[in-house]
Write a protein that holds these residues in place. Structure first.
Motif: not given
Length: 289
Positions: A184-197
């Motif tokens: 899968t292509e990775v467009k970004g990384l998010v550390e511990k996001p809120k479930i809805e986000a």
């Protein structure tokens, strides 16, 4: 297209292991056994299976047991031989001359800083990273699966696993692009996001293949979450400048940084072994019943 081979692996093992105190007061958490092999041995075996030749351990104070484990134990081997015991069980614990290196992380400044401490040994080569307390159980191993994909596409790769959406806020999550099979292509990384986000339910799971340019990014990387130098922040800066993909691991992951995950890993490995599976299964049923 050919890519530089993955010959080196970095094992950041300088952590204090405070969640397992008092067991880790005098023993590195990486030396805690899963059935009959320490966690670090499983990680090294996984690296060897993937064709990696040189193991680089980023250690801290009180970690000499790791060096001893991968050395030759002359007295033990002589005593076992004299008593007619099989010493082949010790063979995987030997790393050949020049195939292991140790560098000290003097201060606990984060995972990114630990990786950066290995910069001179890594040199100008792509390299793998193993977080040993992320116990990856499968065949072929997680890194072997990643190297197979790397040989196809090159660039940078992360191992990921799919989890229920309600769990994503506990992990680093990828923002996915085009998916082809397990890649899968990775467009970004998010550390511990809120479930809805959360952009996906694909969590980063403790194995990486990175290009050496990450060391230059880490050299100037400021402190991030927790006041530490974060590897995730450095990788995020590389996305868009170099190819970045995630490999969905075909296997199971156990978080041996937690007590319950560690117990689960022991049970899973025991149940996968023909020499003890029946007895352990019966024991577990007795305890649960």
């Amino acid at each position: 297209m050919t890519h530089k081979p993955i010959r080196k692996a970095v094992f950041p093992v300088a952590g204090l292991g405070t969640r397992f105190l008092p067991a880790t007061k005098a023993i590195p958490k990486e030396m805690l056994p899963v059935v009959d092999r320490p966690l670090i041995q499983y990680a090294v075996d996984e690296a060897r299976e993937a064709g990696i030749e040189q193991m680089i351990f980023v250690t801290g104070r009180g970690k000499s047991a790791i060096e001893d484990h991968f050395d030759i134990a002359y007295e033990l081997e002589r005593t076992m031989t004299d008593r007619g015991k099989d010493i082949s069980v010790l063979e995987p614990t030997r790393l050949g001359p020049g195939n292991c290196a140790y560098v000290r992380q003097q201060e606990p400044m984060g995972l990114g800083h630990a990786i950066w401490c290995a910069r001179d040994i890594v040199g100008d080569e792509p390299f793998a990273i193993f977080l040993p307390d992320e116990f990856m159980h499968g065949s072929p191993g997680c890194m072997a699966q990643m190297v197979a994909e790397y040989n196809r596409v090159g660039g940078n790769l992360l191992s990921v696993l799919e989890v229920p959406h309600e769990q994503v806020s506990s992990y680093g999550v990828i923002d996915p692009g085009l998916a082809q099979g397990k890649l899968t292509e990775v467009k970004g990384l998010v550390e511990k996001p809120k479930i809805e986000a959360a952009p996906s339910n694909l969590i980063i799971s403790g194995r990486y293949i990175l290009q050496p340019e990450v060391m230059r990014v880490l050299e100037h990387q400021g402190k991030g979450a927790g006041g530490e130098i974060q590897l995730t922040d450095a990788m995020a800066q590389m996305i868009g400048n170099q190819p970045f993909h995630a490999v969905t691991f075909d296997g199971a992951r156990y978080d041996c940084g937690s007590k319950t995950g560690y117990i689960e890993a022991n049970l899973a490995v025991a149940l996968s072994r023909p020499d003890m599976a029946d007895e352990v299964r019966a024991m577990a049923q007795r305890l649960v019943g």
